[in-house]
Design a protein around this motif. Structure first.
Motif: not given
Length: 309
Positions: A69-72, A121-123, A128-130, A135-136
């Motif tokens: 998710g972070i790499i995405f 926005i998608i990123s 935020w979900l992770i 997110f910050v």
């Protein structure tokens, strides 16, 4: 006869339409620096698994969806950063990169901005979900991506330092995530920072007249030729010293040891080329350094595979 003519016109229209759509697609990929994003993604996966991730098995790594998710999010942010950068550099790119600008002209600039907002926005939504910390992390990343394109890219020295720092920012995030702090990792980070800094300065030397005309203050168009080449040569010598430190003091072995040993000879060749005051030698130096960064990624992959087997 009329039906044949109409059929020919219809085929011609379809061909033109397909060419237009294909040009739009290619223009978007170039505008978003899609191929750069692919290379950085590959480098991020290789460094994450073989350098930062010291304990996890391959199976655990594959199913670590937080890392993916972070790499995405990183990939989407890089694509968004490429779009906003070309938006601000659009006039300069007309001269520096006429072919790419011609392809990009098939898409209106407002659609690039829509894509930038959408990707950002998608990123941030996935981040935020992770977790809130992730997110910050990406809010800061995206802000400086935009601020670099809007303002920092025109400021002497700050432009080069910011560009390289933003390139390495995701790798720093992974290092913090895995809490991989060691002398070897620190020296490798310094080595890569210096190489990328040299690449960025040499790249600026190829566009110094255009940069100056459009208000971009860079090291090549601010200093005299001898002075800015002296700066690059000094950075390359420091990079060689870091390579020697890695080989002699960190116990690095395998393909990476060969890479850093061979790198000293590559850097000597680059110094020799820079002493020849010509655009061709600068262009050759730029591509040698870029190629050597890619070779480093492959060396890390091979070294990691050798260690895991």
């Amino acid at each position: 006869m009329n039906s044949e003519k109409e059929s020919f016109q219809q085929k011609d229209y379809i061909q033109k339409s397909l060419f237009y759509r294909f040009s739009q697609f290619v223009g978007f990929l170039l505008g978003a620096r899609f191929f750069v994003a692919i290379l950085l993604t590959f480098a991020l996966y290789v460094s994450t698994f073989f350098l930062f991730n010291q304990d996890e098995s391959f199976r655990k790594f594959v199913f670590d969806f937080k890392v993916h998710g972070i790499i995405f999010c990183t990939v989407l942010t890089i694509l968004a950063g490429g779009i906003i950068n070309q938006f601000y550099d659009f006039e300069k790119d007309h001269i520096v990169k006429p072919f790419r600008t011609r392809i990009q002209s098939f898409i209106k600039q407002k659609y690039f901005l829509y894509a930038y907002l959408g990707l950002s926005i998608i990123s941030l939504s996935v981040a935020w979900l992770i977790s809130h910390k992730v997110f910050v992390f990406f809010v800061i990343y995206q802000f400086f991506m935009w601020f670099y394109s809007h303002k920092l890219s025109r400021i002497l020295i700050v432009n080069n330092l910011t560009f390289v720092s933003l390139t390495l920012y995701p790798f720093f995030g992974m290092m913090v995530y895995y809490e991989t702090f060691s002398k070897k990792v620190l020296l490798m980070a310094i080595f890569l920072f210096l190489i990328l800094l040299c690449i960025d300065i040499v790249k600026d030397s190829l566009t110094k007249s255009v940069d100056k005309a459009f208000g971009y203050t860079t090291i090549p168009n601010y200093f005299k030729s001898k002075n800015y080449k002296g700066i690059i040569i000094f950075l390359l010598i420091v990079t060689m010293a870091v390579s020697m430190k890695l080989i002699m003091r960190t116990g690095i072995t395998g393909f990476m040891a060969y890479y850093f040993t061979g790198g000293m000879f590559v850097l000597i060749v680059c110094i020799y080329l820079l002493l020849n005051a010509s655009r061709k030698s600068n262009f050759l130096t730029l591509n040698i350094l870029r190629l050597w960064v890619f070779v480093g990624i492959i060396a890390m992959l091979l070294n990691g595979l050798e260690g895991k087997l």
